[in-house]
Enzyme design. Structure first.
Site, short mmCIF file in Angstrom:
data_model
loop_
_atom_site.label_atom_id
_atom_site.label_comp_id
_atom_site.label_asym_id
_atom_site.label_seq_id
_atom_site.Cartn_x
_atom_site.Cartn_y
_atom_site.Cartn_z
N CYS A 42 19.34 -61.28 35.89
CA CYS A 42 20.50 -61.66 35.07
C CYS A 42 20.10 -62.62 33.94
O CYS A 42 20.88 -62.82 33.01
CB CYS A 42 21.59 -62.32 35.94
N GLY A 280 22.65 -53.46 47.98
CA GLY A 280 22.41 -53.57 46.55
C GLY A 280 23.06 -52.49 45.72
O GLY A 280 24.03 -51.83 46.13
N TYR A 423 43.26 -82.21 38.73
CA TYR A 423 43.78 -82.48 37.39
C TYR A 423 43.37 -83.86 36.90
O TYR A 423 43.54 -84.86 37.59
CB TYR A 423 45.31 -82.39 37.37
#
Length: 560
Positions: A42, A280, A423
């Site tokens: 990747c 895979g 938050y």
């Protein structure tokens, strides 16, 4: 016990490593036909683009390191050429000839092969793929002298490759057969990504494929001919039009395959042979929303499948969950992420749904740097989450991760609305975009909000009063020609005027993102008008309707 693993990288190495952790006495041999057994595939485009400077950073392990750390016998440049299921053996082509190895358990992780379109010129030396370390290394080197590149395919790898070439200063043409870039995205979300690509100098050609590649032309190494007759000069051509399961070995061994060639496995990664497991990109998985079966070539599922295969070999029961297809990609300054099913997938599966769009800030609006996050949720008619997509410069990743978790948990709109998320002003809002998605879907389900959608535009133009409740300045910058303007803060003041203008027709309200039109819609509905608010507002409309013509100019008050 002897365990043989065919194929390294994600699935195979996960299986081998997990097997060793569970059984110190097992003999574990990994066969990898390439030179590298454990690399970050990747990360390949980011090496081409120069963000990962050294190709050595892509090499996660070597046979020596795996031997030292896990006592694994890893043999690179060893290709398994046949499987004898009756003898429980494999025939391996080695650098020194062929050799037979017997097994007690066999794990197949052969991955996927790049699809090569059957067009003239694909075998030219300027044409390549980006699936191996050697290909990444070669492409990075070739960018030094190249001026122009063509990338065939605008999926995840195609976008990353196009971005990498632009980082290197090349002129880039991105060609995609589908009518949009990133085909897994909804068109209105994909349009945002396409604009980002174009703004960074990528020449995007959609709805067209290459028909041939020839040497030379216009001071370039090759010329790519497209189906519309256009010719694009290039020094590098990268094919990224998709992959197919590398299942020939399994098929020749008589293992069960799907109609499209993926290896069939059960919930414990076992194939149709009790001594053979698979993991895979080559295997078929079940989608967690649509139930459809097929390959999902993603690194995360592959790693988990390899781990599960090893557990199964060792007698452990850890059944697979259906795959959600959660994925993410960066396109210059934007991030696009998705999980679950898209509207297109649900249409194909015949599953009913409704969609809501929202465009909140990625964090508190009063904190510096707040940017718009485009968020789409897909829900069942009963309110169960089916999928979500997000596009924005910041915050798309964590919202999709939250929604992927909610999807796995089977959450509905009420659960999503009540999620307690972290938050503070630099990170989010007291009403997080995820909560807002839940609130909006709740309102649609319980009838508080009646929405109209971009698909209803033609009907609304013919049959309704279109009421644009943005400010006068926003309206003047671009509006639907048929829409009258009345800022939402004046709705109550001019309610009788709106009734007169409607003259019994329904009122279809719109604003920039859907917030102000929702406020106006609630006022109008409670004064007896058949009103509805545009889902996602103009942000969604202009992306969803290609070529939409907007009028500009003077403010035209609806109450005049």
């Amino acid at each position: 016990m002897r365990i043989l693993v065919i194929g390294g990288v994600a699935g195979g190495m996960s299986a081998a490593a997990r097997a060793r952790r569970l059984n110190e006495q097992a003999e574990i041999i990994v066969f990898e036909k390439g030179k590298y057994v454990s690399f970050a595939n990747c990360g390949l485009p980011y090496h081409v683009g120069g963000e990962i400077e050294q190709d050595s950073y892509l090499l996660l392990h070597s046979p020596a390191s795996l031997k030292a750390e896990l006592d694994l016998d890893v043999r690179t440049e060893h290709e398994v050429i046949s499987i004898d299921r009756e003898a429980q053996s494999v025939l391996v082509a080695t650098p020194d000839g062929t050799e037979t190895f017997t097994y007690d358990a066999l794990v197949l992780s052969p991955g996927a092969d790049a699809i090569v379109p059957p067009i003239p010129g694909v075998d030219l030396p300027q044409v390549t793929h980006l699936r191996t370390v050697d290909e990444a290394r070669e492409l990075a080197a070739r960018t030094a002298d190249a001026k122009r590149a063509v990338v065939m395919g605008a999926g995840f790898i195609g976008l990353e490759t196009a971005e990498a070439f632009r980082h290197r200063g090349l002129e880039v043409t991105l060609v995609e057969l589908a009518p949009q870039v990133l085909p897994p995205l909804a068109p209105e979300m994909s349009a945002l990504v396409e604009k980002e690509l174009r703004s960074h100098g990528v020449d995007v050609r959609t709805g067209v494929a290459a028909t041939g590649i020839r040497e030379g032309g216009d001071d370039a190494a090759v010329t790519v001919t497209l189906g519309d007759g256009a010719e694009v000069p290039a020094d590098i051509v990268v094919m990224s039009v998709g992959v197919r399961p590398n299942s020939a070995l399994a098929g020749e061994a008589g293992l069960e395959l799907t109609d499209r060639g993926a290896i069939v496995v059960d919930s414990l990664q076992r194939t149709s042979d009790p001594h053979i497991w698979a993991a895979g990109d080559a295997i078929a998985v079940r989608h967690g929303v649509t139930g459809q079966v097929g390959p999902v070539p993603l690194a995360g599922p592959a790693n988990r499948q390899g781990r599960r295969a090893a557990d199964s070999i060792m007698g452990r029961v850890d059944e697979a969950q259906p795959v959600l297809g959660t994925a993410i990609v960066r396109a210059f300054g934007l991030t696009a992420a998705m999980t679950g099913a898209s509207p297109r997938m649900l249409d194909a599966a015949g599953i009913d749904y409704f969609v809501v769009h929202t465009h909140p800030g990625n964090h508190a609006g009063y904190f510096p740097g707040s940017q718009i996050l485009h968020l789409m949720g897909v829900f069942s008619p009963e309110g169960k989450l089916l999928g979500a997509q997000a596009v924005g410069p910041d915050g798309a990743d964590k919202r999709i991760d939250v929604l992927a978790t909610a999807l796995r948990a089977g959450f509905d709109v009420d659960d999503i609305a009540e999620l307690e998320l972290a938050y503070a002003p630099p990170f989010g809002s007291a009403k997080d975009p995820v909560n807002m998605l839940g609130f909006l879907a709740q309102n649609v389900l319980n009838g508080t909000t009646k929405v109209w959608r971009f698909q209803d535009l033609d009907w609304a133009r013919e049959n309704a009063l279109l009421l644009d409740v943005r400010s006068e300045r926003e309206y003047a910058m671009g509006h639907l020609p048929e829409a009258m303007n009345l800022p939402h803060t004046h709705i109550r003041e001019y309610i009788e005027g709106v009734k007169q203008l409607a003259a019994g027709r329904p009122v279809r309200v719109l604003c920039a993102s859907g917030v102000r039109s929702y406020y106006a819609h609630r006022v109008l509905a409670q004064h007896g008008l058949d009103s509805a608010t545009l889902d996602g507002g103009m942000f969604t409309l202009v992306e969803a309707v290609p070529g939409l013509e907007l009028a500009t100019g003077a403010f035209q008050p609806a109450h005049a």
